[in-house]
Design a protein around this motif. Structure first.
Motif, PDB file in Angstrom:
ATOM      1  N   VAL A 296       0.856  -1.182   0.000  1.00  0.00           N
ATOM      2  CA  VAL A 296       0.000   0.000   0.000  1.00  0.00           C
ATOM      3  C   VAL A 296       0.893   1.234   0.000  1.00  0.00           C
ATOM      4  O   VAL A 296       1.782   1.353   0.848  1.00  0.00           O
ATOM      5  CB  VAL A 296      -0.923   0.035   1.237  1.00  0.00           C
ATOM      6  N   VAL A 297       0.668   2.113  -0.962  1.00  0.00           N
ATOM      7  CA  VAL A 297       1.363   3.398  -0.976  1.00  0.00           C
ATOM      8  C   VAL A 297       0.386   4.459  -0.482  1.00  0.00           C
ATOM      9  O   VAL A 297      -0.720   4.595  -1.024  1.00  0.00           O
ATOM     10  CB  VAL A 297       1.886   3.754  -2.376  1.00  0.00           C
ATOM     11  N   HIS A 298       0.806   5.186   0.534  1.00  0.00           N
ATOM     12  CA  HIS A 298       0.014   6.297   1.055  1.00  0.00           C
ATOM     13  C   HIS A 298       0.580   7.578   0.442  1.00  0.00           C
ATOM     14  O   HIS A 298       1.651   8.056   0.838  1.00  0.00           O
ATOM     15  CB  HIS A 298       0.087   6.339   2.578  1.00  0.00           C
ATOM     16  N   TYR A 299      -0.114   8.087  -0.563  1.00  0.00           N
ATOM     17  CA  TYR A 299       0.356   9.238  -1.334  1.00  0.00           C
ATOM     18  C   TYR A 299      -0.045  10.544  -0.644  1.00  0.00           C
ATOM     19  O   TYR A 299      -1.174  10.671  -0.156  1.00  0.00           O
ATOM     20  CB  TYR A 299      -0.256   9.229  -2.737  1.00  0.00           C
ATOM     21  N   ALA A 300       0.880  11.499  -0.664  1.00  0.00           N
ATOM     22  CA  ALA A 300       0.558  12.832  -0.165  1.00  0.00           C
ATOM     23  C   ALA A 300      -0.353  13.541  -1.160  1.00  0.00           C
ATOM     24  O   ALA A 300      -0.110  13.533  -2.365  1.00  0.00           O
ATOM     25  CB  ALA A 300       1.837  13.642   0.040  1.00  0.00           C
ATOM     26  N   LYS A 301      -1.416  14.152  -0.640  1.00  0.00           N
ATOM     27  CA  LYS A 301      -2.314  14.944  -1.468  1.00  0.00           C
ATOM     28  C   LYS A 301      -1.925  16.420  -1.378  1.00  0.00           C
ATOM     29  O   LYS A 301      -1.111  16.828  -0.541  1.00  0.00           O
ATOM     30  CB  LYS A 301      -3.755  14.740  -1.024  1.00  0.00           C
ATOM     31  N   ALA A 302      -2.508  17.205  -2.250  1.00  0.00           N
ATOM     32  CA  ALA A 302      -2.173  18.628  -2.292  1.00  0.00           C
ATOM     33  C   ALA A 302      -2.518  19.330  -0.981  1.00  0.00           C
ATOM     34  O   ALA A 302      -1.857  20.295  -0.589  1.00  0.00           O
ATOM     35  CB  ALA A 302      -2.896  19.306  -3.451  1.00  0.00           C
ATOM     36  N   ASN A 303      -3.535  18.831  -0.270  1.00  0.00           N
ATOM     37  CA  ASN A 303      -3.946  19.476   0.976  1.00  0.00           C
ATOM     38  C   ASN A 303      -3.203  18.946   2.195  1.00  0.00           C
ATOM     39  O   ASN A 303      -3.537  19.281   3.341  1.00  0.00           O
ATOM     40  CB  ASN A 303      -5.453  19.327   1.177  1.00  0.00           C
ATOM     41  N   ARG A 338      -2.534  10.212 -12.191  1.00  0.00           N
ATOM     42  CA  ARG A 338      -2.053  10.443 -10.831  1.00  0.00           C
ATOM     43  C   ARG A 338      -1.026  11.560 -10.824  1.00  0.00           C
ATOM     44  O   ARG A 338      -0.001  11.462 -11.509  1.00  0.00           O
ATOM     45  CB  ARG A 338      -1.437   9.190 -10.211  1.00  0.00           C
ATOM     46  N   VAL A 339      -1.301  12.607 -10.076  1.00  0.00           N
ATOM     47  CA  VAL A 339      -0.362  13.705  -9.906  1.00  0.00           C
ATOM     48  C   VAL A 339       0.344  13.514  -8.566  1.00  0.00           C
ATOM     49  O   VAL A 339      -0.303  13.395  -7.521  1.00  0.00           O
ATOM     50  CB  VAL A 339      -1.080  15.065  -9.943  1.00  0.00           C
ATOM     51  N   HIS A 340       1.667  13.460  -8.583  1.00  0.00           N
ATOM     52  CA  HIS A 340       2.433  13.291  -7.360  1.00  0.00           C
ATOM     53  C   HIS A 340       2.743  14.651  -6.747  1.00  0.00           C
ATOM     54  O   HIS A 340       3.163  15.577  -7.444  1.00  0.00           O
ATOM     55  CB  HIS A 340       3.742  12.548  -7.655  1.00  0.00           C
ATOM     56  N   HIS A 341       2.544  14.727  -5.435  1.00  0.00           N
ATOM     57  CA  HIS A 341       2.820  15.953  -4.703  1.00  0.00           C
ATOM     58  C   HIS A 341       4.000  15.724  -3.770  1.00  0.00           C
ATOM     59  O   HIS A 341       4.119  14.642  -3.164  1.00  0.00           O
ATOM     60  CB  HIS A 341       1.590  16.386  -3.902  1.00  0.00           C
ATOM     61  N   PRO A 342       4.872  16.700  -3.631  1.00  0.00           N
ATOM     62  CA  PRO A 342       5.991  16.533  -2.705  1.00  0.00           C
ATOM     63  C   PRO A 342       5.493  16.457  -1.270  1.00  0.00           C
ATOM     64  O   PRO A 342       4.440  16.996  -0.922  1.00  0.00           O
ATOM     65  CB  PRO A 342       6.830  17.791  -2.948  1.00  0.00           C
ATOM     66  N   GLY A 343       6.262  15.762  -0.458  1.00  0.00           N
ATOM     67  CA  GLY A 343       5.892  15.661   0.949  1.00  0.00           C
ATOM     68  C   GLY A 343       6.041  14.257   1.468  1.00  0.00           C
ATOM     69  O   GLY A 343       6.585  13.359   0.805  1.00  0.00           O
ATOM     70  N   GLY A 344       5.549  14.061   2.683  1.00  0.00           N
ATOM     71  CA  GLY A 344       5.674  12.775   3.339  1.00  0.00           C
ATOM     72  C   GLY A 344       4.718  11.732   2.789  1.00  0.00           C
ATOM     73  O   GLY A 344       3.524  11.994   2.630  1.00  0.00           O
ATOM     74  N   HIS A 345       5.259  10.577   2.459  1.00  0.00           N
ATOM     75  CA  HIS A 345       4.505   9.427   1.990  1.00  0.00           C
ATOM     76  C   HIS A 345       4.762   8.264   2.948  1.00  0.00           C
ATOM     77  O   HIS A 345       5.579   8.373   3.863  1.00  0.00           O
ATOM     78  CB  HIS A 345       4.938   9.021   0.570  1.00  0.00           C
ATOM     79  N   ALA A 346       4.118   7.143   2.704  1.00  0.00           N
ATOM     80  CA  ALA A 346       4.378   5.943   3.498  1.00  0.00           C
ATOM     81  C   ALA A 346       4.127   4.711   2.646  1.00  0.00           C
ATOM     82  O   ALA A 346       3.314   4.734   1.712  1.00  0.00           O
ATOM     83  CB  ALA A 346       3.509   5.914   4.758  1.00  0.00           C
ATOM     84  N   LEU A 347       4.838   3.641   2.986  1.00  0.00           N
ATOM     85  CA  LEU A 347       4.668   2.360   2.308  1.00  0.00           C
ATOM     86  C   LEU A 347       4.361   1.307   3.355  1.00  0.00           C
ATOM     87  O   LEU A 347       5.029   1.230   4.391  1.00  0.00           O
ATOM     88  CB  LEU A 347       5.926   1.995   1.524  1.00  0.00           C
ATOM     89  N   GLN A 348       3.344   0.509   3.071  1.00  0.00           N
ATOM     90  CA  GLN A 348       2.849  -0.465   4.039  1.00  0.00           C
ATOM     91  C   GLN A 348       2.634  -1.803   3.349  1.00  0.00           C
ATOM     92  O   GLN A 348       2.238  -1.855   2.169  1.00  0.00           O
ATOM     93  CB  GLN A 348       1.530   0.044   4.621  1.00  0.00           C
TER      94      GLN A 348
END
Length: 365
Positions: A296-303, A338-348
């Motif tokens: 599971v990739v937890h993607y950072a959103k714009a908000n 899918r638009v990637h936003h900079p910031g903190g992500h996580a992999l599970q």
């Protein structure tokens, strides 16, 4: 979509004009001819609607006068391809406007005749929306039709989330309504029909997961050589969502395992780039363990919040006491979907529906 838009172009419109003129001697298709010069800048759906409006202006003003022209046009092998889409939409428009008994059912029959030339799955949606039960009473019989295109139309045309097509809210409100169609087709000899059945089942899983699992279980109780694939593909979303019944049915019951945290090759991914990771799974149980391994990739959103997406990694069987290392490289690049936003992500990691602690990383531009 630029190339797709050109599927209905002036040449296609000109061919349709010639074919219909031959099928209706004495008729003049001046509006249809004029529509060929109005296609620039329009999307494929807009072109379809434009040509359909031109046909409505040129053809007899009722369904009974128009349907025979379309049927005579079928005698010409050139009456095929994307010119068929506006034809099917025109037939449906006239049938829905008709007060004559039987025109609704005849229009469904006409769509079945036309669908081998180009799928009628988009036009049929308006008939389903107008009277679902009346339409399904006809469509259910198509599951035994000798032409596989018609059998596929029965499944594909009635999907809850058919791409490009209008939604039919009653299908999502009554998911059991289309299950008899799938029951009649899941063992179809044609792979395109079976794929449609699996996609249809996956659509229904969004709203009726327990009914979908029960249906798939009934199929597995009376399978053929292709049923296992249909069920796996039809339950793919439920598998990612860790639905217990789907996991059990597909042979991934709870297992006594140990899963190490994912080892990331980097704490930061620069766009465009890749994140490589690996991890170990050990079977601590006394029997072999069948595993569905996802991540599971937890993607950072714009908000600043996170949005997750589950990806399949592997299936595996581990014997008692066996350990195995799994590895993967996951791409991060901008896409239209899918638009990637900079910031903190996580992999599970997720194994047989159970999630394990996540590892954080950053995406930078």
């Amino acid at each position: 979509m630029g190339v797709m838009n050109e599927l209905i172009n002036p040449g296609v419109v000109g061919s349709l004009e010639r074919i219909l003129a031959a099928a209706s001697p004495g008729s003049r298709f001046t509006h249809l001819a004029g529509s060929a010069g109005q296609l620039d800048g329009l999307g494929l759906r807009e072109r379809t609607d434009l040509v359909s409006r031109a046909l409505l202006a040129d053809l007899p003003g009722d369904y009974a006068g128009t349907a025979p022209i379309f049927r005579r046009a079928l005698d010409d092998p050139a009456f095929t391809g994307w010119m068929i889409w506006p034809v099917t939409e025109t037939a449906v428009t006239l049938a829905l406007a008709s007060t004559e008994p039987g025109d609704f059912e005849d229009c469904l029959a006409l769509l079945a005749e036309l669908t081998p030339r180009l799928t009628a799955e988009f036009a049929i949606r308006r008939l389903l929306a107008a009277d679902l039960d009346r339409a399904l009473a006809v469509i259910r019989d198509w599951t035994s039709h000798p032409d596989w295109h018609v059998r596929r139309l029965a499944s594909e045309g009635t999907r809850a989330y058919l791409p490009w097509a209008i939604r039919v809210p009653e299908i999502t409100d009554r998911p059991a309504a289309t299950l008899p169609i799938l029951d009649g087709l899941y063992r179809d000899p044609v792979v395109d029909v079976r794929r449609s059945v699996a996609n249809h089942l996956n659509d229904l899983a969004r709203h009726a997961p327990d009914e979908v699992v029960a249906t798939a279980a009934s199929w597995m109780a009376a399978p053929d050589g292709n049923t296992a694939w249909v069920v796996r593909h039809g339950l793919r979303t439920l598998l990612k969502k860790a639905h217990p019944g789907a996991l059990e049915l597909l042979g991934f019951p709870p297992a006594s395992i140990a899963v190490t945290p994912p080892r990331l090759d980097s704490a930061a991914v620069e766009l465009p780039g890749e994140l490589a990771f690996e991890f170990d799974i050990t079977n601590n149980g006394p029997a072999e363990a069948r595993l569905a391994v996802d991540f599971v990739v937890h993607y950072a959103k714009a908000n600043g919040t996170l949005a997750e997406k589950v990806f399949k990694l592997a299936t595996a069987v581990l014997g008692p006491g066996e350990s195995r290392t799994f590895s993967k490289r996951h791409a991060f690049r901008q896409m239209t979907t899918r638009v990637h936003h900079p910031g903190g992500h996580a992999l599970q990691l997720q194994v047989n529906g159970v999630r394990y602690p996540a590892e954080e990383f950053s995406v930078v531009t």
